[in-house]
Design a protein around this motif. Structure first.
Motif, mmCIF file in Angstrom:
data_model
loop_
_atom_site.group_PDB
_atom_site.id
_atom_site.type_symbol
_atom_site.label_atom_id
_atom_site.label_comp_id
_atom_site.label_asym_id
_atom_site.label_seq_id
_atom_site.Cartn_x
_atom_site.Cartn_y
_atom_site.Cartn_z
ATOM 1 N N VAL A 176 -7.944 9.348 -4.661
ATOM 2 C CA VAL A 176 -7.029 10.285 -5.101
ATOM 3 C C VAL A 176 -6.061 10.822 -3.995
ATOM 4 N N THR A 177 -6.671 11.077 -2.964
ATOM 5 C CA THR A 177 -5.742 11.629 -1.955
ATOM 6 C C THR A 177 -4.957 10.765 -1.291
ATOM 7 N N VAL A 178 -5.426 9.624 -0.847
ATOM 8 C CA VAL A 178 -4.673 8.411 -0.336
ATOM 9 C C VAL A 178 -3.624 7.998 -1.386
ATOM 10 N N GLN A 179 -4.005 7.853 -2.698
ATOM 11 C CA GLN A 179 -3.114 7.376 -3.782
ATOM 12 C C GLN A 179 -1.910 8.390 -3.849
ATOM 13 N N LYS A 180 -2.153 9.726 -3.687
ATOM 14 C CA LYS A 180 -1.187 10.686 -3.806
ATOM 15 C C LYS A 180 -0.102 10.573 -2.720
ATOM 16 N N THR A 181 -0.504 10.261 -1.412
ATOM 17 C CA THR A 181 0.311 10.136 -0.133
ATOM 18 C C THR A 181 1.068 8.851 -0.231
ATOM 19 N N ILE A 182 0.411 7.870 -0.641
ATOM 20 C CA ILE A 182 1.047 6.591 -0.976
ATOM 21 C C ILE A 182 2.325 6.617 -2.111
ATOM 22 N N ILE A 237 0.496 -1.617 15.691
ATOM 23 C CA ILE A 237 1.200 -3.051 15.764
ATOM 24 C C ILE A 237 0.299 -4.160 16.350
ATOM 25 N N ASN A 238 -0.714 -3.648 17.125
ATOM 26 C CA ASN A 238 -1.612 -4.695 17.775
ATOM 27 C C ASN A 238 -2.867 -4.706 17.132
ATOM 28 N N ARG A 239 -3.003 -4.331 16.051
ATOM 29 C CA ARG A 239 -4.153 -4.157 15.334
ATOM 30 C C ARG A 239 -4.550 -5.455 14.297
ATOM 31 N N TYR A 240 -5.579 -5.823 14.096
ATOM 32 C CA TYR A 240 -5.452 -6.785 12.917
ATOM 33 C C TYR A 240 -5.876 -5.973 11.479
ATOM 34 N N PRO A 241 -5.546 -6.627 10.502
ATOM 35 C CA PRO A 241 -5.769 -5.968 9.022
ATOM 36 C C PRO A 241 -7.102 -5.352 8.938
ATOM 37 N N HIS A 242 -8.397 -5.977 9.271
ATOM 38 C CA HIS A 242 -9.620 -5.491 8.973
ATOM 39 C C HIS A 242 -10.098 -4.320 9.897
ATOM 40 N N GLU A 243 -8.980 -3.921 11.005
ATOM 41 C CA GLU A 243 -9.456 -2.726 11.575
ATOM 42 C C GLU A 243 -8.778 -1.650 10.999
ATOM 43 N N LEU A 244 -7.953 -1.596 10.017
ATOM 44 C CA LEU A 244 -7.320 -0.568 9.280
ATOM 45 C C LEU A 244 -8.139 -0.202 8.108
ATOM 46 N N SER A 245 -7.801 1.068 7.593
ATOM 47 C CA SER A 245 -8.402 1.586 6.297
ATOM 48 C C SER A 245 -7.651 0.911 4.994
ATOM 49 N N GLY A 246 -8.080 1.059 3.912
ATOM 50 C CA GLY A 246 -7.270 0.530 2.721
ATOM 51 C C GLY A 246 -6.224 1.172 2.707
ATOM 52 N N GLY A 247 -5.897 2.621 2.779
ATOM 53 C CA GLY A 247 -4.660 3.220 2.850
ATOM 54 C C GLY A 247 -3.519 2.911 3.868
ATOM 55 N N GLN A 248 -4.182 2.539 5.046
ATOM 56 C CA GLN A 248 -3.422 2.260 6.305
ATOM 57 C C GLN A 248 -3.135 0.936 5.988
ATOM 58 N N LYS A 249 -3.842 -0.057 5.348
ATOM 59 C CA LYS A 249 -3.123 -1.276 5.087
ATOM 60 C C LYS A 249 -2.240 -1.520 4.302
ATOM 61 N N GLN A 250 -2.228 -0.514 3.240
ATOM 62 C CA GLN A 250 -1.133 -0.479 2.001
ATOM 63 C C GLN A 250 0.103 0.207 2.532
ATOM 64 N N ARG A 251 0.081 0.891 3.718
ATOM 65 C CA ARG A 251 1.176 1.497 4.516
ATOM 66 C C ARG A 251 1.896 0.388 5.174
ATOM 67 N N VAL A 252 1.347 -0.568 5.786
ATOM 68 C CA VAL A 252 1.840 -1.666 6.413
ATOM 69 C C VAL A 252 2.445 -2.641 5.661
ATOM 70 N N MET A 253 1.862 -2.761 4.253
ATOM 71 C CA MET A 253 2.575 -3.596 3.361
ATOM 72 C C MET A 253 3.746 -2.856 2.864
ATOM 73 N N ILE A 254 4.119 -1.691 2.871
ATOM 74 C CA ILE A 254 5.025 -0.930 2.444
ATOM 75 C C ILE A 254 6.174 -0.912 3.473
ATOM 76 N N ALA A 255 5.455 -0.734 4.764
ATOM 77 C CA ALA A 255 6.785 -0.928 5.798
ATOM 78 C C ALA A 255 7.277 -2.538 5.897
ATOM 79 N N MET A 256 6.392 -3.490 5.636
ATOM 80 C CA MET A 256 6.871 -4.865 5.448
ATOM 81 C C MET A 256 7.892 -4.863 4.497
#
Length: 578
Positions: free
Chosen positions: A191-197, A152-171
């Protein structure tokens, strides 16, 4: 009924001209249902989804016909096209949420991830900042982000692509919406990140009972996630039905084309069918003339003896490492490194296409760019035609640059928007003295344009005047301008629609036969790598996990990591039993 779109027409008024993007489409979404809208770029998918939330600027957007009816949480029904802006502000995020294709451009880079989710909660639910923070942490836990209290205290550029997409889903899930719109949310993910999303979205959908409008061109994802499909073609619904009906008994030639041109259905060097094969007017009128596409059983790809002959090695990578400083002391001494590529060795043979696969961050792109000396290696050797090219100073590297070329993932950023495509392709010929003068260079450029199936009259046009698939052809033409012996393809078809992708892959096969170049094909799309490659290298955390022929890697993987990658391919069960 959660959402009902009736006879929706969308057009744009620009400079006195009216262009129609969507023409009288109708479909519905029930509570707890996933409806996928599929089609090529320009078919009207995203415009339709943006219209549901009234995010298109009006003007120039106009809605001459149709209605979009939403059943709200309180049971009342509202026509979103007739709603006031104040009503839409209450609906956006609260009743309907949206996940966009590119999370980096959807998240504000100057605000922390937690702050952005908390803002949505406080706006719609009128809770205190402390409670909004607690709910945000709980949401981050629900979307399985590691260490939610820290993220919650990190900026978007500090996260991976899959993690940023999870933040968007949480929002998107922060206000328990009735409808979630997902616009190509997994296109750029491996494919592995896609599968988890996808699993996460399915779990959240089942838990909350929300409906999902899923926009995609990836039919493998549709198989995994959707209940119903609506196929859009040039702003019209070609056909719609359940997943089983569409995949088993497609009726419209366009739908048949989308299903048929998936690379996973074909063995190496078979020509992939394209949309035009199915949409020729004579073929539509006469079913007997429709293309009869048969995939047959999977066949092993046998690498020829010529490729395996040591005398035919083109490139030899020996103990190559690329380390980046991760932590330094006060006076600059590095105490910790990120080992992007760590002691990697392999050979590439003349005429071979070597596939390179792995998750994001495994070192694929770094390795490809290091071979071309676009990144400085920490140690190791790169032997080209029995010469270590790392011994050549960069100031004298021009002789090797002619032999080594690269095609990047994003063709638009690879081309200078201020230079016509004719000049862009001619430039390397003039720099390397391949063409004696501008006239000769222009003749060669026109010849290359025709080879990549573009007309000569495109010579003076600029990059923005071409579609994504056409721009990729232009970048390929530029790479071939010097007749290189080795080309790195860095995710060069991953962002293309399946039909455009088929055209480009057919083009690559034809050009390879004509120009006889050797390739390193980097991709996270394992179906494409299976189709285009002779051998495959699987990378994991900067090292080679496994290497072998396409058949061995796909049907007899030895390492657990490779097995997990293959298991994550959407629609894999259909590919292995074809």
């Amino acid at each position: 009924m959660l959402l009902q779109i009736n006879n929706l027409t969308i057009q744009f008024q620009t400079e006195g001209e009216t262009s129609r993007a969507v023409n009288g489409i109708s479909f519905s979404i029930d509570k707890g249902e996933v409806v996928a809208v599929v089609g090529e770029s320009g078919s009207g998918k995203s415009i339709t989804s943006l219209s549901v939330l009234r995010l298109l600027p009006a003007p120039p957007a106009q809605y001459p016909n149709g209605e979009i009816l939403l059943t709200k949480k309180d049971g009342s029904t509202i026509n979103l096209l007739a709603a006031s802006e104040k009503q839409m502000q209450q609906i956006r995020g609260n009743e309907i949420a949206m996940i966009f294709q590119e999370p980096m451009s959807s998240l504000n880079p100057v605000f922390k991830c937690g702050e952005q989710v908390m803002e949505a909660i406080q706006l719609h639910q009128k809770v205190s900042k402390t409670e909004a923070k607690q709910r945000t942490i709980a949401l981050f836990e629900k979307v399985k982000l590691p260490n939610p209290a820290a993220i919650i205290n990190r900026y978007p550029h500090e996260l991976s692509g899959g993690q940023k997409q999870r933040v968007m889903i949480a929002m998107a899930m922060s206000c328990n919406p009735s409808l979630l719109i997902a616009d190509e949310p997994t296109t750029a993910l491996d494919v592995t990140v896609q599968k988890t999303i996808l699993q996460l979205m399915k779990e959240l959908q089942q838990e909350t009972g929300m409906g999902i409008l899923f926009i995609t061109h990836d039919l493998g994802v549709v198989e995994e996630l959707a209940d119903k499909i609506a196929v859009l073609y040039k702003g019209n619904i070609a056909e719609q039905g359940t997943v089983k009906e569409i995949f088993s008994h497609a009726q419209h030639p366009y739908t048949k084309a989308l299903l048929a041109c998936r690379p996973s259905l074909y063995i190496k060097e078979m020509r992939l069918p394209v949309v035009s094969d199915f949409l020729e007017s004579e073929e539509i009128r006469n079913k007997e003339q429709e293309p009869k596409i048969t995939a047959g059983s999977p066949k092993p790809i046998v690498v020829s003896n010529a490729i395996l002959n040591d005398n035919d090695k083109l490139l030899s990578i020996q103990n190559l490492s690329v380390w980046f400083p991760a932590q330094k002391k006060l006076f600059g001494k590095t105490t910790q490194f990120i080992k992007a590529v760590n002691d990697v060795s392999f050979d590439i043979y003349k005429g071979e296409t070597l596939g390179l696969v792995g998750e994001s961050g495994c070192g694929k792109t770094t390795l490809g760019r290091t071979i071309l000396r676009l990144i400085k290696p920490t140690s190791g050797k790169i032997i080209l035609n029995e010469q270590n090219i790392l011994d050549t100073p960069l100031s004298h590297f021009k002789q090797h640059r002619k032999e080594l070329q690269i095609v990047f993932q994003d063709p638009y950023s690879s081309l200078n928007p201020r230079i016509s495509i004719g000049s862009a392709i001619a430039e390397p010929m003039l720099v390397h003295n391949v063409a004696a003068n501008k006239k000769q260079a222009k003749e060669k450029v026109i010849e290359l344009l025709e080879k990549v199936n573009l007309k000569a009259d495109r010579y003076n046009r600029y990059p923005h005047e071409f579609s994504g698939g056409q721009r990729q052809r232009l970048v390929i033409a530029r790479a071939l301008a010097l007749n290189p012996s080795f080309i790195v393809w860095d995710e060069s078809v991953s962002a293309l629609d399946v039909s455009v992708q088929a055209q480009v892959l057919n083009l690559l096969n034809n050009l390879k036969k004509e120009f006889n170049f050797t390739s390193l094909f980097i991709s996270h799309d394992l179906a494409v790598v299976q189709y285009i490659s002779d051998r495959i290298i699987v990378m994991n955390k900067g090292q080679i996990e496994e290497m072998g022929t396409v058949h061995d890697i796909y049907h007899h993987p030895q390492k657990k990591y490779t097995q997990e990658l293959l298991a994550a391919i959407p629609g894999r069960k259909y590919q292995l039993t074809r």
